[in-house]
Write a protein that holds these residues in place. Structure first.
Motif, PDB file in Angstrom:
ATOM      1  N   MET A  60       0.640  -1.354  -0.008  1.00  0.00           N
ATOM      2  CA  MET A  60       0.008  -0.054  -0.060  1.00  0.00           C
ATOM      3  C   MET A  60       0.955   1.290   0.031  1.00  0.00           C
ATOM      4  O   MET A  60       0.257   2.403  -0.602  1.00  0.00           O
ATOM      5  N   LEU A  61       1.865   1.186   0.459  1.00  0.00           N
ATOM      6  CA  LEU A  61       2.960   2.302   0.423  1.00  0.00           C
ATOM      7  C   LEU A  61       3.402   2.819  -0.831  1.00  0.00           C
ATOM      8  O   LEU A  61       4.071   1.771  -1.502  1.00  0.00           O
ATOM      9  N   ILE A  62       3.421   3.906  -1.538  1.00  0.00           N
ATOM     10  CA  ILE A  62       4.087   4.288  -2.698  1.00  0.00           C
ATOM     11  C   ILE A  62       5.207   5.041  -2.429  1.00  0.00           C
ATOM     12  O   ILE A  62       6.262   4.737  -3.123  1.00  0.00           O
ATOM     13  N   SER A  63       5.257   6.002  -1.544  1.00  0.00           N
ATOM     14  CA  SER A  63       6.540   6.946  -1.244  1.00  0.00           C
ATOM     15  C   SER A  63       6.307   7.453   0.021  1.00  0.00           C
ATOM     16  O   SER A  63       5.316   7.735   0.700  1.00  0.00           O
ATOM     17  N   TYR A  64       7.865   7.631   0.685  1.00  0.00           N
ATOM     18  CA  TYR A  64       7.761   7.948   2.052  1.00  0.00           C
ATOM     19  C   TYR A  64       7.766   9.247   2.252  1.00  0.00           C
ATOM     20  O   TYR A  64       7.119  10.057   3.104  1.00  0.00           O
ATOM     21  N   GLY A  65       8.018  10.107   1.079  1.00  0.00           N
ATOM     22  CA  GLY A  65       7.927  11.635   1.090  1.00  0.00           C
ATOM     23  C   GLY A  65       9.161  11.972   1.889  1.00  0.00           C
ATOM     24  O   GLY A  65      10.293  11.240   2.139  1.00  0.00           O
ATOM     25  N   LYS A  66       9.277  13.222   2.517  1.00  0.00           N
ATOM     26  CA  LYS A  66      10.332  13.706   3.373  1.00  0.00           C
ATOM     27  C   LYS A  66      10.173  13.563   4.779  1.00  0.00           C
ATOM     28  O   LYS A  66      11.150  13.249   5.318  1.00  0.00           O
ATOM     29  N   PHE A  67       8.741  13.494   5.383  1.00  0.00           N
ATOM     30  CA  PHE A  67       8.618  13.256   6.542  1.00  0.00           C
ATOM     31  C   PHE A  67       7.807  12.062   6.917  1.00  0.00           C
ATOM     32  O   PHE A  67       7.439  11.997   8.038  1.00  0.00           O
ATOM     33  N   GLY A  68       7.701  11.005   5.922  1.00  0.00           N
ATOM     34  CA  GLY A  68       6.782   9.768   6.026  1.00  0.00           C
ATOM     35  C   GLY A  68       7.569   8.751   6.648  1.00  0.00           C
ATOM     36  O   GLY A  68       6.880   7.714   6.894  1.00  0.00           O
ATOM     37  N   LYS A  69       8.839   8.888   7.028  1.00  0.00           N
ATOM     38  CA  LYS A  69       9.759   7.403   7.412  1.00  0.00           C
ATOM     39  C   LYS A  69      10.436   7.662   8.644  1.00  0.00           C
ATOM     40  O   LYS A  69      10.881   8.780   8.761  1.00  0.00           O
ATOM     41  N   CYS A  70       9.923   6.818   9.572  1.00  0.00           N
ATOM     42  CA  CYS A  70      10.908   6.960  10.955  1.00  0.00           C
ATOM     43  C   CYS A  70      11.905   5.944  10.986  1.00  0.00           C
ATOM     44  O   CYS A  70      11.752   4.651  10.407  1.00  0.00           O
ATOM     45  N   VAL A  71      13.031   6.255  11.215  1.00  0.00           N
ATOM     46  CA  VAL A  71      14.378   5.263  11.290  1.00  0.00           C
ATOM     47  C   VAL A  71      14.452   4.694  12.674  1.00  0.00           C
ATOM     48  O   VAL A  71      15.459   4.028  12.846  1.00  0.00           O
ATOM     49  N   GLY A  72      13.666   5.090  13.689  1.00  0.00           N
ATOM     50  CA  GLY A  72      13.626   4.449  14.925  1.00  0.00           C
ATOM     51  C   GLY A  72      13.211   2.962  14.949  1.00  0.00           C
ATOM     52  O   GLY A  72      12.938   2.499  13.833  1.00  0.00           O
ATOM     53  N   THR A  73      13.180   2.506  16.022  1.00  0.00           N
ATOM     54  CA  THR A  73      12.876   1.156  16.380  1.00  0.00           C
ATOM     55  C   THR A  73      11.618   0.635  17.132  1.00  0.00           C
ATOM     56  O   THR A  73      11.331  -0.543  17.362  1.00  0.00           O
ATOM     57  N   GLU A  74      10.930   1.804  17.527  1.00  0.00           N
ATOM     58  CA  GLU A  74       9.743   1.419  18.362  1.00  0.00           C
ATOM     59  C   GLU A  74       8.585   1.487  17.658  1.00  0.00           C
ATOM     60  O   GLU A  74       7.214   1.715  18.143  1.00  0.00           O
ATOM     61  N   CYS A  75       8.382   1.953  16.124  1.00  0.00           N
ATOM     62  CA  CYS A  75       7.128   1.974  15.386  1.00  0.00           C
ATOM     63  C   CYS A  75       6.998   1.095  14.330  1.00  0.00           C
ATOM     64  O   CYS A  75       8.208   0.414  14.159  1.00  0.00           O
TER      65      CYS A  75
ATOM     66  N   SER B  26       3.286  13.835   8.079  1.00  0.00           N
ATOM     67  CA  SER B  26       3.669  13.023   7.258  1.00  0.00           C
ATOM     68  C   SER B  26       3.361  13.326   5.677  1.00  0.00           C
ATOM     69  O   SER B  26       2.273  13.678   5.541  1.00  0.00           O
ATOM     70  N   ASP B  27       4.340  13.228   4.880  1.00  0.00           N
ATOM     71  CA  ASP B  27       4.046  13.371   3.467  1.00  0.00           C
ATOM     72  C   ASP B  27       3.948  12.352   2.424  1.00  0.00           C
ATOM     73  O   ASP B  27       4.192  12.489   1.452  1.00  0.00           O
ATOM     74  N   ALA B  28       3.976  11.059   3.296  1.00  0.00           N
ATOM     75  CA  ALA B  28       4.020   9.895   2.751  1.00  0.00           C
ATOM     76  C   ALA B  28       2.684   9.609   1.665  1.00  0.00           C
ATOM     77  O   ALA B  28       1.674  10.287   2.047  1.00  0.00           O
ATOM     78  N   LYS B  29       2.774   8.863   0.662  1.00  0.00           N
ATOM     79  CA  LYS B  29       1.880   8.621  -0.473  1.00  0.00           C
ATOM     80  C   LYS B  29       1.396   7.213  -0.494  1.00  0.00           C
ATOM     81  O   LYS B  29       2.238   6.321  -0.409  1.00  0.00           O
ATOM     82  N   PHE B  30       0.165   6.963  -0.401  1.00  0.00           N
ATOM     83  CA  PHE B  30      -0.398   5.560  -0.468  1.00  0.00           C
ATOM     84  C   PHE B  30      -1.387   5.195  -1.529  1.00  0.00           C
ATOM     85  O   PHE B  30      -2.004   6.029  -2.298  1.00  0.00           O
ATOM     86  N   LYS B  31      -1.729   3.828  -1.694  1.00  0.00           N
ATOM     87  CA  LYS B  31      -2.792   3.592  -2.773  1.00  0.00           C
ATOM     88  C   LYS B  31      -3.848   3.845  -1.938  1.00  0.00           C
ATOM     89  O   LYS B  31      -4.035   3.696  -0.719  1.00  0.00           O
ATOM     90  N   CYS B  32      -4.936   3.914  -2.869  1.00  0.00           N
ATOM     91  CA  CYS B  32      -6.564   3.831  -2.377  1.00  0.00           C
ATOM     92  C   CYS B  32      -6.641   2.520  -1.658  1.00  0.00           C
ATOM     93  O   CYS B  32      -6.285   1.429  -1.975  1.00  0.00           O
ATOM     94  N   PRO B  33      -7.184   2.582  -0.175  1.00  0.00           N
ATOM     95  CA  PRO B  33      -7.430   1.542   0.304  1.00  0.00           C
ATOM     96  C   PRO B  33      -8.216   0.321  -0.341  1.00  0.00           C
ATOM     97  O   PRO B  33      -7.923  -1.154  -0.053  1.00  0.00           O
ATOM     98  N   ALA B  34      -9.048   0.686  -1.322  1.00  0.00           N
ATOM     99  CA  ALA B  34      -9.831  -0.222  -2.181  1.00  0.00           C
ATOM    100  C   ALA B  34      -9.187  -0.325  -3.622  1.00  0.00           C
ATOM    101  O   ALA B  34      -9.931  -0.425  -4.599  1.00  0.00           O
TER     102      ALA B  34
END
Length: 323
Positions: A33-48, A87-95
């Motif tokens: 479902m994930l298309i692009s993380y964008g600039k603020f859409g990805k976390c590099v931590g280990t708790e999420c 977050s500015d991540a982009k996704f597919k339509c859920p359907a």
């Protein structure tokens, strides 16, 4: 040594629960479902799950609230005044791929979880328990945000309503005051018109009195001329009557020696020189007293017919004039 502090869950709420196990990745619970993380859409931590609602750049790394708190502690975040970006991540339509779907590949993270991009998306339900938990927590987070927005909007609505009521009351008061002033202006206009008409009548009376004065002066001069003729012809009789001396005396007397209202000489008793402070006109006391008796309780100045003075007075207001 890492600082430990309270945990922050996916919807931004804090919790004092002990450290939980690392969440499964977004790709494992929402595969493909994930298309692009964008600039603020990805976390590099280990708790999420790696695709949070927002991140902040801390020491060159994008971290969500949960991971940033776990690694640096809330005190550090507050001290540094950390700013989290949505977050500015982009996704597919859920359907995506289903009948009637918009099949968009540019769906934002809030639209993705809420399923508001199209009608089929709003009816999609996942079977993965982790995905269900994630979606419920995120939707609950958005609900709390909107709940707070409604609360703030309601407070603002009530505040503006109260302010509007105050302004309406102020306008009403100003309108009433303006109407009173306009009413007073109309009344003053009527009074002014009345005074103008009165002045016009007084001017007419003044001109009439001026003509009468000229006429009386001419008649007086004619009579005086005749009196002098008769006094000369009847000298012995005139001398005995002293008419010529009396006429000459009155003709030659000064203005300050006699009352202009009655024509009699001033004295120190009943005809002593008096004046009215309100208008400054001078006459003998007897004229003031006689006018007060002949007219009503509030007579006009004795100079009314001589100098067009319409000032009224009470007898106790009359003062003796000392020169």
């Amino acid at each position: 040594m890492k600082l430990r502090s309270r945990k922050i869950d996916a919807d931004g709420a804090s919790t004092s629960a002990p450290k939980i196990a690392r969440m499964e990745s977004f790709e494992s619970i929402f595969p493909g479902m994930l298309i692009s993380y964008g600039k603020f859409g990805k976390c590099v931590g280990t708790e999420c799950d790696g695709v949070p609602l927002g991140t902040a750049e801390i020491q060159g790394r994008n971290l969500c609230g949960v991971c940033a708190t776990e690694e640096y502690g809330s005190d550090f975040l507050e001290t540094e005044d950390t700013s989290f970006e949505q977050s500015d991540a982009k996704f597919k339509c859920p359907a995506y791929g289903k009948e009637g779907s918009c099949n968009s590949k540019m769906v934002s993270i809030d639209v993705f979880y809420l399923g508001t991009c199209c009608e089929p998306a709003s009816k999609v339900f996942v079977e993965n328990k982790k995905a269900q938990e994630k979606q419920l927590k995120v939707v609950h987070h958005f609900y709390r945000i909107e709940f707070e927005n409604v609360h703030c909007s309601k407070n603002f609505f009530e505040s503006t309503k109260c302010q509007m009521k105050g302004i309406e009351d102020e306008i009403q008061r100003d309108q009433e005051a303006l109407e009173e002033k306009m009413k007073k202006v109309e009344e003053d206009k009527k009074i002014l018109e009345g005074k103008k008409k009165h002045l016009e009548r007084m001017n007419q009376n003044h001109e009439a009195s001026k003509r009468q004065l000229i006429k009386n002066e001419n008649v007086k001069n004619d009579v005086l001329k005749r009196l002098k003729q008769l006094s000369y012809q009847y000298h012995s009789v005139a001398t005995k009557l002293s008419l010529d001396e009396d006429v000459e005396a009155k003709e030659n007397r000064k203005d300050f020696e006699y009352c202009k209202a009655c024509g009699e000489n001033y004295n120190e008793t009943d005809r002593r020189k008096s004046f009215l402070p309100t208008c400054g006109h001078v006459a003998c006391l007897k004229c003031f007293e006689e006018d007060a008796c002949e007219q009503d309780d509030y007579p006009f100045c004795p100079m009314n017919w001589v100098k067009d003075c319409d000032n009224q007075y009470y007898l106790h207001e009359v003062r003796r004039l000392y020169e």
